[in-house]
Design an enzyme around this catalytic site. Structure first.
Site, short mmCIF file in Angstrom:
data_model
loop_
_atom_site.label_atom_id
_atom_site.label_comp_id
_atom_site.label_asym_id
_atom_site.label_seq_id
_atom_site.Cartn_x
_atom_site.Cartn_y
_atom_site.Cartn_z
N ASP A 1 -3.32 4.36 2.82
CA ASP A 1 -3.66 4.69 4.21
C ASP A 1 -3.33 6.14 4.47
OD1 ASP A 1 -4.36 2.08 4.76
OD2 ASP A 1 -2.45 1.54 5.69
N ASP B 1 0.86 -1.19 0.00
CA ASP B 1 0.00 0.00 0.00
C ASP B 1 0.89 1.24 0.00
OD1 ASP B 1 1.11 0.22 2.51
OD2 ASP B 1 -0.78 0.27 3.60
N ASP C 1 1.38 4.70 2.40
CA ASP C 1 0.95 5.31 3.67
C ASP C 1 1.33 6.79 3.71
OD1 ASP C 1 0.43 2.61 5.17
OD2 ASP C 1 2.44 2.40 4.33
N1 CTP Z 1 1.00 1.05 11.61
C1 CTP Z 1 0.50 1.52 12.80
N2 CTP Z 1 -0.83 1.39 13.09
C2 CTP Z 1 -1.68 0.78 12.20
C3 CTP Z 1 -1.17 0.29 11.00
C4 CTP Z 1 0.17 0.44 10.73
O1 CTP Z 1 1.25 2.08 13.58
N3 CTP Z 1 -2.96 0.68 12.50
C5 CTP Z 1 2.40 1.20 11.32
C6 CTP Z 1 3.08 -0.13 11.21
O2 CTP Z 1 3.72 -0.45 12.43
C7 CTP Z 1 4.11 0.09 10.13
C8 CTP Z 1 3.64 1.31 9.35
O3 CTP Z 1 2.54 1.83 10.08
O4 CTP Z 1 5.34 0.38 10.73
C9 CTP Z 1 3.26 0.96 7.96
O5 CTP Z 1 2.37 -0.11 7.94
P1 CTP Z 1 2.16 -1.05 6.69
O6 CTP Z 1 1.68 -0.26 5.53
O7 CTP Z 1 1.30 -2.18 7.13
O8 CTP Z 1 3.60 -1.68 6.45
P2 CTP Z 1 4.82 -1.20 5.55
O9 CTP Z 1 5.99 -1.25 6.42
O10 CTP Z 1 4.50 0.09 4.87
O11 CTP Z 1 4.93 -2.37 4.49
P3 CTP Z 1 4.34 -2.41 3.00
O12 CTP Z 1 5.41 -1.88 2.14
O13 CTP Z 1 4.05 -3.84 2.75
O14 CTP Z 1 3.11 -1.57 2.97
MN MN Z 2 -0.35 0.70 5.55
MN MN Z 3 2.72 0.39 3.78
#
Ligand code: CTP
Ligand code: MN
Ligand code: MN
Length: 511
Positions: free
Chosen positions: A435, A344, A346
């Site tokens: 997100d 995703d 963020d």
């Molecule tokens: N996070 C958080 N609270 C949430 C969801 C996520 O604090 N409700 C934090 C997670 O701990 C993570 C960061 O936000 O460190 C990003 O989350 P995520 O998108 O799930 O992971 P990524 O590290 O960005 O991996 P990817 O590249 O697969 O998206």
């Molecule tokens: Mn995310």
């Molecule tokens: Mn992410």
């Protein structure tokens, strides 16, 4: 002057003969005075060592016969970092802040270049980092200060870039960890996540069991698997998991947006093994999230590229700035850590000027705008439950309380790459998971640190704060339990400083 002939010319004869392994003791002009080399004989042999010493001297390098305090670079061949460290320990070497332990490849490159080349990670046998805290070296008298700095059990005290030298091992551990996660065995999940995490921080590839001596987070279970992979190239346990019905089904089911462990368990027990059967089953009820997950499944499982993430970033900024022109929009998550793909994109949004009401309204306005433009394929907006005076949560995996939304956006191919738009047959867009998190301006450093990840890095930051500093850290605040005060921070650097940690850059947090 030909340096090779000088030993036979008059005045030079008086020079005392040097002792040691070097046969030739021909004097050469030293061109590079900052470096003092020592070549390790162990596993190299006398003849090759003498040859290399002579060659390096001829090129203007200062090469010592014996190891002494003045040596700055130790060069070894066919030795791992721990081999050299062990050898050094036996020699009772005094601490030297400049000592580098290098592979022969560095010297060869220097010989080719005719000058010292920069030492980089690929040459370094042991991670050479600026010492983060003096007290982390248990016995600086015996061992080179930085070279043998113990590897911390906490990911927040290690630098973990995306340059993983131990994929064979970390991939295996991640499969096992995931399998335990599917079985809701958190203890075993953490054992393998921590093992994978520590190996990702190593600057060298593990090739023998000796290489893992002294590395934390590697228990007997983990060591057995490492040994098996070193010997057979694969682990029988990992192979079994990859062929396991339950693992394969859970992996498949959870790849659908909105499907977690509970739903997977249910579908598995009902006997489902494929998504097409689930999709077409009339008796099953799906949540809105799962419906969207199935509808855009192909787009969502094909990862988001950096180019797509940048295009989404523009889209987000355009919309946010239409309502709050002073807002900061920061890409967080994996892309901030330098990843080239993600599941995703963020973003953290914060505004120094907005009133509380404007702040609360922004995500509503932004998503409404996209809705009108037909770009909003899915939206789950969660209101803030944040209370300013609440002490941070002690749970290392706790969710945060900021207002946020989990979205699926429709990204036009044209916004990514105008050539690609015409290549596509029919569909001109891709569904992308996005997100958005909105946080009060004074919390932005904590929110940024929390949303940058990696999840394992965050877990260890919190664990470190609790166990080593008697502080509580979460995505909103840092609380000092001894002083009973909240510690303010304007930047991530300040949070690391409050915790007494060396600053770790985002791209070094890929733990
Ligand atoms: N996070 C958080 N609270 C949430 C969801 C996520 O604090 N409700 C934090 C997670 O701990 C993570 C960061 O936000 O460190 C990003 O989350 P995520 O998108 O799930 O992971 P990524 O590290 O960005 O991996 P990817 O590249 O697969 O998206
Ligand atoms: Mn995310
Ligand atoms: Mn992410």
């Amino acid at each position: 002057m030909d340096p090779l002939r000088t030993s036979h010319s008059g005045p030079r004869k008086k020079r005392p003969r040097q002792t040691g392994a070097s046969v030739s003791s021909t004097p050469h002009d030293i061109r590079f005075r900052d470096l003092v080399l020592f070549i390790l004989e162990k596993k190299m042999g006398t003849t090759r060592r003498s040859f290399l010493m002579e060659l390096a001297r001829r090129k203007g390098f200062r090469v010592e016969n014996e190891l002494s305090d003045s040596v700055t670079h130790i060069v070894a061949e066919n030795n791992s970092g721990s081999d050299v460290l062990e050898w050094l320990q036996v020699q009772n070497i005094k601490a030297s802040s400049q000592l580098e332990l290098l592979d022969i490849s560095w010297l060869i490159e220097c010989m080719r270049a005719g000058r010292p080349v920069e030492t980089t990670g690929k040459h370094q046998l042991v991670s050479v980092r600026r010492a983060d805290s003096a007290h982390s070296n248990p016995d600086p008298q015996r061992i080179p200060a930085h070279a043998v700095r113990k590897i911390s059990q906490y990911a927040c005290q290690r630098r973990t870039t995306l340059d993983n030298h131990n994929h064979v091992f970390t991939d295996a551990f991640e499969v096992l960890a995931e399998n335990y996660e599917f079985r809701e065995n958190e203890g075993c999940y953490l054992i393998f996540m921590r093992a994978a995490s520590v190996l990702k921080s190593l600057p060298f590839t593990i090739s023998s069991m000796k290489d893992i001596e002294g590395i934390p987070c590697l228990g007997d279970k983990v060591k057995c698997i490492i040994e098996e992979i070193i010997e057979d190239g694969e682990s029988s346990e990992v192979k079994a998991v990859l062929n396991d019905e339950r693992y394969k089904s859970f992996k498949l089911f959870t790849s659908v947006f909105g499907v977690g462990l509970k739903t997977s368990e249910r579908w598995f027990r009902m006997g489902f093994r494929s998504l097409s059967k689930i999709r077409s089953d009339k008796s099953l009820k799906f949540t809105h999230m799962q419906k969207a997950g199935f509808l855009y499944y192909e787009d969502l499982v094909s990862c988001v590229t950096r180019a797509e993430a940048e295009a989404v970033s523009l889209l987000v900024k355009e919309a946010v700035w239409a309502f709050l022109p002073d807002a900061f929009v920061t890409m967080t998550g994996g892309f901030r850590r330098g990843k080239k793909i993600g599941h995703d994109v963020d973003f953290l949004i914060t505004s120094p000027e907005a009133t509380e009401e404007e702040e609360q309204q922004l995500l509503h306005k932004v998503t409404n705008l996209w809705q009108k433009k037909g770009l909003l394929l899915y939206c789950d907006l969660v209101e803030s439950t944040f209370e300013k005076l609440k002490i941070p949560s002690r749970k290392v995996d706790a969710l945060d309380h900021f207002q946020k939304c989990f979205l699926i956006l429709k990204l036009d191919h044209q916004r990514v790459d105008s050539d690609k738009a015409s290549q596509q047959d029919g569909k001109t867009w891709k569904a992308i998971r996005v997100d958005l998190v909105m946080c009060p301006y004074e919390r932005r450093a904590f929110a940024l640190l929390g949303w940058t990840g990696s999840p394992q890095f965050e877990r260890d930051l919190r664990r470190f704060a609790t166990h080593e500093r008697k502080m509580v850290l979460d995505n909103h605040a840092l609380y000092d339990k001894t002083k009973r005060i909240f510690l303010k921070a304007e930047s991530e650097e300040e949070i690391f400083a409050h915790l007494g940690l060396d600053y770790i850059e985002p791209w070094e947090r890929n733990a």
